[in-house]
Structure formats: C-alpha cells, structure tokens
Design a protein around this motif. Structure first.
Motif, PDB file in Angstrom:
ATOM      1  N   GLY A  21      95.733  22.896  28.073  1.00  0.00           N
ATOM      2  CA  GLY A  21      94.851  22.853  26.915  1.00  0.00           C
ATOM      3  C   GLY A  21      94.314  24.224  26.586  1.00  0.00           C
ATOM      4  O   GLY A  21      94.936  25.241  26.845  1.00  0.00           O
ATOM      5  N   ALA A  27      93.822  20.330  30.331  1.00  0.00           N
ATOM      6  CA  ALA A  27      93.067  19.580  29.343  1.00  0.00           C
ATOM      7  C   ALA A  27      92.836  18.166  29.829  1.00  0.00           C
ATOM      8  O   ALA A  27      93.768  17.406  30.027  1.00  0.00           O
ATOM      9  CB  ALA A  27      93.831  19.552  28.020  1.00  0.00           C
ATOM     10  N   THR A  30      86.057  14.936  29.278  1.00  0.00           N
ATOM     11  CA  THR A  30      84.816  15.452  29.840  1.00  0.00           C
ATOM     12  C   THR A  30      84.301  14.513  30.909  1.00  0.00           C
ATOM     13  O   THR A  30      84.335  13.295  30.766  1.00  0.00           O
ATOM     14  CB  THR A  30      83.762  15.594  28.720  1.00  0.00           C
ATOM     15  OG1 THR A  30      84.297  16.458  27.729  1.00  0.00           O
ATOM     16  CG2 THR A  30      82.467  16.154  29.262  1.00  0.00           C
ATOM     17  N   LYS A  92      88.958  15.571  35.977  1.00  0.00           N
ATOM     18  CA  LYS A  92      88.179  16.028  34.823  1.00  0.00           C
ATOM     19  C   LYS A  92      87.456  17.346  35.072  1.00  0.00           C
ATOM     20  O   LYS A  92      86.596  17.747  34.290  1.00  0.00           O
ATOM     21  CB  LYS A  92      87.172  14.939  34.441  1.00  0.00           C
ATOM     22  CG  LYS A  92      87.827  13.624  34.064  1.00  0.00           C
ATOM     23  CD  LYS A  92      86.804  12.516  33.875  1.00  0.00           C
ATOM     24  CE  LYS A  92      87.512  11.185  33.573  1.00  0.00           C
ATOM     25  NZ  LYS A  92      86.542  10.072  33.435  1.00  0.00           N
ATOM     26  N   THR A  94      88.136  20.555  34.822  1.00  0.00           N
ATOM     27  CA  THR A  94      88.183  21.689  33.899  1.00  0.00           C
ATOM     28  C   THR A  94      87.236  21.514  32.726  1.00  0.00           C
ATOM     29  O   THR A  94      86.418  22.389  32.430  1.00  0.00           O
ATOM     30  CB  THR A  94      89.613  21.924  33.399  1.00  0.00           C
ATOM     31  OG1 THR A  94      90.452  22.215  34.502  1.00  0.00           O
ATOM     32  CG2 THR A  94      89.653  23.095  32.423  1.00  0.00           C
ATOM     33  N   ASN A  95      87.322  20.369  32.041  1.00  0.00           N
ATOM     34  CA  ASN A  95      86.407  20.139  30.920  1.00  0.00           C
ATOM     35  C   ASN A  95      84.964  20.019  31.393  1.00  0.00           C
ATOM     36  O   ASN A  95      84.036  20.355  30.650  1.00  0.00           O
ATOM     37  CB  ASN A  95      86.827  18.899  30.134  1.00  0.00           C
ATOM     38  CG  ASN A  95      87.929  19.214  29.143  1.00  0.00           C
ATOM     39  OD1 ASN A  95      88.547  20.276  29.185  1.00  0.00           O
ATOM     40  ND2 ASN A  95      88.190  18.284  28.241  1.00  0.00           N
ATOM     41  N   TYR A  96      84.790  19.539  32.592  1.00  0.00           N
ATOM     42  CA  TYR A  96      83.456  19.494  33.203  1.00  0.00           C
ATOM     43  C   TYR A  96      82.871  20.906  33.285  1.00  0.00           C
ATOM     44  O   TYR A  96      81.755  21.170  32.843  1.00  0.00           O
ATOM     45  CB  TYR A  96      83.579  18.854  34.584  1.00  0.00           C
ATOM     46  CG  TYR A  96      82.393  18.997  35.508  1.00  0.00           C
ATOM     47  CD1 TYR A  96      81.148  18.459  35.177  1.00  0.00           C
ATOM     48  CD2 TYR A  96      82.527  19.625  36.742  1.00  0.00           C
ATOM     49  CE1 TYR A  96      80.071  18.564  36.043  1.00  0.00           C
ATOM     50  CE2 TYR A  96      81.469  19.732  37.618  1.00  0.00           C
ATOM     51  CZ  TYR A  96      80.233  19.201  37.264  1.00  0.00           C
ATOM     52  OH  TYR A  96      79.174  19.299  38.135  1.00  0.00           O
ATOM     53  N   GLN A  98      83.834  23.520  31.645  1.00  0.00           N
ATOM     54  CA  GLN A  98      83.753  24.121  30.317  1.00  0.00           C
ATOM     55  C   GLN A  98      82.631  23.515  29.471  1.00  0.00           C
ATOM     56  O   GLN A  98      82.237  24.095  28.460  1.00  0.00           O
ATOM     57  CB  GLN A  98      85.083  23.933  29.574  1.00  0.00           C
ATOM     58  CG  GLN A  98      86.222  24.770  30.112  1.00  0.00           C
ATOM     59  CD  GLN A  98      87.523  24.482  29.387  1.00  0.00           C
ATOM     60  OE1 GLN A  98      87.859  23.325  29.121  1.00  0.00           O
ATOM     61  NE2 GLN A  98      88.265  25.520  29.063  1.00  0.00           N
ATOM     62  N   GLY A  99      82.133  22.347  29.898  1.00  0.00           N
ATOM     63  CA  GLY A  99      81.111  21.655  29.120  1.00  0.00           C
ATOM     64  C   GLY A  99      79.704  21.934  29.613  1.00  0.00           C
ATOM     65  O   GLY A  99      79.210  23.057  29.535  1.00  0.00           O
TER      66      GLY A  99
END
Length: 431
Positions: A21, A27, A30, A92, A94-96, A98-99
C-alpha cells in the motif's frame, strides 16, 4: 510465537493477508480499539500512557496485567491497556502505526522491528538503552538495533530452538549427544536401525521447516549471511544456499515420513511416547507433556556444529516492547520500557507466564528448574540470536515462497533456487 498457545498464531498471523500500500508498506485495515494517548506527545511526562497489546490469550494477558500493575505501583503513572486479538494485531500493524497508535506496544525483535524503524513509524529508545544496556547480552542488544545503529526495542523474554529428547530413553539405548552434523547423521542411522523415527519432524503448518533451514544456514554460512539472506542482501540462487539444501538432504531419510501431514503437537507426542528419538522445535514443546514424569525426563541440546561458527548462533525468538513514533516523545512510555528492561519488570510478567525465559541479567531466576536454567544458559552464551525466518524476513517471502518451496523439497529432495530468487526480487522490490 510468545508462548505455546500462540506459537502458531503469531507466526501464521504474521504471514497472511499482506498487500503493498501507501509508502510501500503493507496495506491492512486500521486496528480498532486503540485509544489515542492521554499524554504521549510534547516530550513532557503527564503521568499517563496507552499500551497496545497483542497478548489476547488468558495467560499472557494476565502476565502483562501484572507487569503493568507493577509499573504503575513503582512509577505512579497510569497505563491504559488496549488488548487486541493476537492475529488481528499482527495483520493490522502497519495502518495501526500510521494512524493513531498507542504510545507503547508489544512486538518482536529482528527484521520485524527493523522494517518499521526504517519507515520512521516507531520511536527511538537508544536513551533507554543507555540506562539498561548493561542488563542485556550483546546478542540481545544486536537484535534490538535497527540498520541506523539505534535501538527501537526492549526485550521481555525469549525461548531457544534446539533438539529435545527423553533422557531415560537415550540412556536405555546408549545414545549420546551429537556435537557435529556427522555425529547427528550417525545417531539418526542408529535410531532408525533400532526401529524408531530418528527425528519427529512435522510440517503440516509449513513454518516448522524454517527452523531447520535457519540453523543449517547459520551453521554453514554464518549468522550474518543468514540475516543478509533474509533481508535479500544476498541472493538465493547461490552455491551457499544450495549447500544448505544439499546438507539438509542428508537428513531427509531420517525424518518422520508422515511429516507433511503432522502438526508439531503430534510430533511432540511421538517424542513423548518414545516413537521418535528427538525433535527440533522451540522450548514451547514442553507444554505438550502433561505427564509430570515425562516432562521431567525431557532434555535439550543445541543444533550441532556443521561448518562455521560452531554453535554460537541460536534460534531464540525475542518478544518485547516498542514505542510508536508518538510514544517516543512520551516520558512515561519510555519509563515503562525501562522498567521492562529490569529484573523487577520481567519478574512481574514471569510470575504469571512461566513458559518463557527472562532476558534481563538481574532477573531473579532462583525459581527456574534445572532444565529452564539450561535453556537460559544456551541463550545467554550465544554470540548471535536469530528470530526465526518469518520474523527475520519479509512475511510474504516466508509464507508465499520459502515455506511452499521447503515443503516441496521435503517431498522431492529438490529445490528451484532460481525461482525462489526471482520471486524474492519481486517481493523485496515492492518494499
């Protein structure tokens, strides 16, 4: 694979559902349920932090609760714990990050740590290591250090991989611990002649074969080559890697012929029932032995020397804590990681979960059994510690490429290294 009940989950969870992603990262959806920090930013302590935990199984969940309670009592800080399903947390991550991540979170040493450090998603804890560094072996510090030379991880526990066997059975048969690869093959031949399965090998879940590959690669080509191969700084279609599989092929006739259809639990039962002579696995194998007499009869020896570095490198996955980038600015979060780097912090965790080995030098090990002390000694004496292939390498490389290739190798005795290298080039280029 922090403990036996999640040994499969943590590996398999790390190896599924990945796509490329934004920023070239994985990707994934979240991570739900992780509240923002009540005071993680700005570089000043507000006396509170949030902690994202993957310890969803009952025993490790209670163990981390004990650790957090001990930290809160010592520091007077307040910790809000957000526990997520073990698999979901890995899938999860990576999005964690990044968020809106927690200040601190549970994770793994090795490539899994270095990857996120290289993307700037986690907090530098080198200043914490300035305070706790003397409490850990050089190998543990190496495993906590990213490619930029900074530390981003504090170990909690680890557990070694090696050959497990029943002492009384070996004494009865006159077997002796092999010190070299040739000794191991000689022993396997004797066991086979005695009508038992020499190696209770299993690979239904595919990840167990990685342990044999990792050890042979380190014993033949050295620890650094192993790390560089996992990071694809070395190629797969080389004579060095071919030698690993050629050497492994010598052992194939002495591995359980039913391996492709067996789980590690089933292999452990064959070892316990004296149907097999030995088994290469992590020390979580011992939880399969519910009979106290059998458990007391279990012993361990390191993977034998083959070509280089003797037995200096040990496969001993390390679990511990990291900080998100935001958490890297939180004094309470850094204080909690410093506490994890102390004997008191690790003892609080170990008081509940005794299936692993504390890593801090000043941890009270007086309650360890002689067997646990032996396992701990193997790790303490190691000059290098590997993390297991799916932690040292790109997840998709393990699940989509190497594990299927190893299963084919176990069945056919051949491996297509050019194909493995071609796939590796594609996967790592996407990162």
């Amino acid at each position: 694979m922090p403990h036996p009940t999640t040994a499969q989950l943590s590996r398999r969870g790390l190896l599924t559902g990945f796509g490329v992603g934004a920023l070239g990262l994985i990707a994934i959806p979240t991570l739900a349920g992780c509240a923002p920090s009540n005071g993680g930013g700005g570089g000043s302590s507000t006396g509170s932090l949030t902690f994202g935990s993957n310890a969803s199984d009952p025993v490790p969940k209670k163990a981390y609760a004990a650790f957090v309670s001990a930290f809160e009592k010592k520091s007077k800080d307040t910790v809000t714990v957000n526990t997520s399903d073990h698999n979901s947390f890995q899938n999860k991550i990576t999005n964690y990050l990044q968020g809106s991540p927690d200040d601190a979170f549970t994770w793994f040493a090795g490539y899994r740590m270095r990857y996120y450090a290289s993307k700037g998603l986690v907090g530098d804890v080198s200043d914490v290591w300035d305070k706790i560094g003397d409490n850990f072996s050089p190998a543990l510090k190496k495993a906590s250090t990213a490619d930029d030379g900074k530390q981003y991880f504090v170990p909690n526990y680890n557990y070694p991989w090696g050959f497990f066997y029943r002492k009384s059975f070996w004494a009865e048969k006159g077997y002796t611990i092999p010190g070299t690869w040739d000794d191991l093959i000689t022993l396997a031949k004797k066991m086979q002649a005695d009508g038992i399965i020499p190696v209770a090998f299993t690979d239904k879940d595919q990840w167990p074969a990685c342990g044999t590959f990792d050890y042979l690669n380190m014993r033949i080509n050295g620890y650094q080559f192993h790390v560089d191969l996992c990071a694809h700084k070395e190629g797969w279609d080389t004579p060095k890697v071919q030698e690993v599989f050629d050497t492994w092929k010598e052992l194939l006739p002495y591995m359980d012929p039913s391996a492709a259809g067996l789980t590690w639990q089933e292999g452990a039962q064959k070892l316990g029932n004296k149907q097999a002579g030995m088994m290469l696995l992590g020390s979580f194998i011992t939880q399969q032995f519910t009979d106290a007499t059998v458990l007391a009869d279990i012993d361990f020896f390191p993977f034998p020397a083959v070509k280089v570095e003797g037995t200096d490198a040990v496969e001993a996955p390390i679990d511990g804590l990291m900080l998100s980038k935001k958490g890297g600015q939180s004094a309470p979060a850094k204080a909690m990681l410093q506490f994890m780097g102390s004997g008191a912090g690790q003892e609080a965790y170990y008081s509940i979960d005794k299936s692993n080995i504390m890593t801090a030098k000043d941890a009270d090990t007086s309650g360890y059994s002689a067997f646990t002390k032996k396992l701990g000694g193997v790790i303490a004496d190691a000059k290098s510690i590997s993390q297991f292939f799916d932690r040292d390498a790109l997840p998709a490389m393990a699940s989509n490429v190497l594990e299927p290739a190893m299963l084919d190798f176990l069945k056919s005795g051949s491996v297509d290294l050019k194909n493995i290298e071609s796939q590796a080039k594609t996967l790592y280029a996407q990162q």
